[in-house]
Design an enzyme around this catalytic site. Structure first.
Site, short mmCIF file in Angstrom:
data_model
loop_
_atom_site.label_atom_id
_atom_site.label_comp_id
_atom_site.label_asym_id
_atom_site.label_seq_id
_atom_site.Cartn_x
_atom_site.Cartn_y
_atom_site.Cartn_z
N LYS A 45 -14.00 7.60 -2.94
CA LYS A 45 -14.40 7.12 -1.49
C LYS A 45 -13.76 8.22 -0.63
CE LYS A 45 -11.56 4.05 0.61
NZ LYS A 45 -10.82 2.72 1.11
N HIS A 66 0.87 -1.33 0.01
CA HIS A 66 -0.06 0.06 0.08
C HIS A 66 0.99 1.29 0.21
CE1 HIS A 66 -4.08 1.78 0.56
NE2 HIS A 66 -3.34 2.66 1.15
C1 R5P Z 1 -7.35 1.69 1.20
O1 R5P Z 1 -6.99 2.64 0.72
C2 R5P Z 1 -7.10 0.10 0.76
O2 R5P Z 1 -6.96 0.38 -0.50
C3 R5P Z 1 -8.55 -0.56 0.84
O3 R5P Z 1 -9.39 0.15 0.16
C4 R5P Z 1 -9.01 -0.44 2.32
O4 R5P Z 1 -7.73 -0.97 2.97
C5 R5P Z 1 -9.85 -1.69 2.49
O5 R5P Z 1 -10.15 -1.47 3.67
P1 R5P Z 1 -11.61 -2.06 4.42
O6 R5P Z 1 -11.91 -3.34 3.79
O7 R5P Z 1 -11.58 -1.94 5.63
O8 R5P Z 1 -12.81 -1.15 3.92
#
Ligand code: R5P
Length: 298
Positions: A190, A126
């Site tokens: 998001k 990430h």
């Molecule tokens: C965050 O930016 C990552 O790319 C994922 O979208 C995130 O870690 C997903 O987390 P969760 O499943 O808890 O929403």
């Protein structure tokens, strides 16, 4: 070269050793009655390269410490080089102080690994606010991507589909894979309100094509599926926009806090992950890209 693992990535480590035709040597690991770690190698490491294959999930703190104990012991026993393959590298999402007083955990994790291993290989870490892993790691840190493997999976399973990224960060998977397979793609916007609460919306900016989802197979692609909230919110929106079948592909499937039932309830029909983290949803095998990256170390 000797390959070992600490438990989280046992299967992958054994498959990698088989693929490279090198020795897989299990460690003896247990805990003393007071929970201090007991660790023992069962092979000579003199002048050998030791490869530890261990995703930092589950139990991220424990596996980090286990890796450090293993690497330090290997060097103490004469290993020439210690390489860590952490297909999933935990802590990378905490890459800045979002609120005063917070730990920048990615930097601390990197510092600990810098001190004990000689090289790191990971898959689709990430890395968003950092330019590259090298911004936090002093040791050589190789970032591999599973994009071609996901593209091959998508090509094999769909003649046509819309690939969707739930946030702009995920465009490095969704949009790039769509380009590779020649499918349409779109990215949502998001907003993360807290670690457990997110909302998504479809944005139409000039550089995003307006893609109709009506009656389409939609494949949502993200790097991490943790609580499943991000994908669930994306799936609900996509369903409202008329999608026929929804698949979620995650490179790293953590599935914490009832993520799986949450995703099913949100209308996700199929969930596929890579074996960076062992899980019953594994459908994308990363062993070949790991083997390729290790060949020159043999
Ligand atoms: C965050 O930016 C990552 O790319 C994922 O979208 C995130 O870690 C997903 O987390 P969760 O499943 O808890 O929403």
């Amino acid at each position: 070269m000797i390959i070992t693992s600490l438990g989280n990535s046992l299967k992958l480590a054994q498959e990698l050793a088989k693929k490279l035709n090198v020795t897989y040597s299990p460690l003896t690991i247990s805990a003393f009655p007071d929970e201090d770690l007991y660790l023992k190698f069962n092979i000579s490491l003199k002048r050998k390269t030791l490869v530890i294959v261990e995703s930092l999930f589950p139990y991220s703190q424990k596996s980090l410490l286990d890796i450090i104990f293993t690497a330090e012991t290997a060097k103490d026993l004469g290993a020439k080089k210690v390489i860590l393959i952490a297909p999933y590298l935990a802590y990378m999402r905490q890459d800045k102080r979002f609120h005063p007083g917070e730990a920048i955990s990615s930097k601390i994790m990197a510092k600990l690994l810098n001190d004990s291993v000689d090289k790191l290989i990971t898959i689709d870490p990430h890395v968003h606010r950092y330019k590259s892993l090298q911004q936090v790691f002093k040791i050589p840190a190789v970032s591999l991507t599973s994009n071609h493997l996901i593209a091959a999976y998508v090509k094999k399973h769909w003649k046509n589909a819309v690939l969707l990224g739930p946030d702009w960060e995920s465009s490095q998977w969704a949009a790039r894979i769509a380009e590779e397979v020649g499918f349409e793609s779109t990215i949502l916007e998001k907003t993360r309100h807290s670690s457990r609460h997110v909302s998504v919306k479809l944005v139409k900016t000039p550089n995003l094509k307006a893609v109709s989802l009506q009656g389409k197979n939609v494949v949502i692609i993200d790097d991490i599926i943790s609580t499943g909230k991000t994908i669930a919110e994306a799936a609900k929106l996509v369903r409202r926009l008329g999608a026929k079948m929804i698949t979620a592909i995650g490179v790293h499937g953590l599935f914490v806090e009832n993520a799986l039932p949450k995703l099913k309830k949100a209308g996700v029909n199929r969930i596929v992950t890579s074996n960076c983290i062992e899980h019953k949803s594994n459908g994308i095998d990363v062993v070949t890209i790991l083997a390729d990256s290790l060949k020159k170390e043999k």
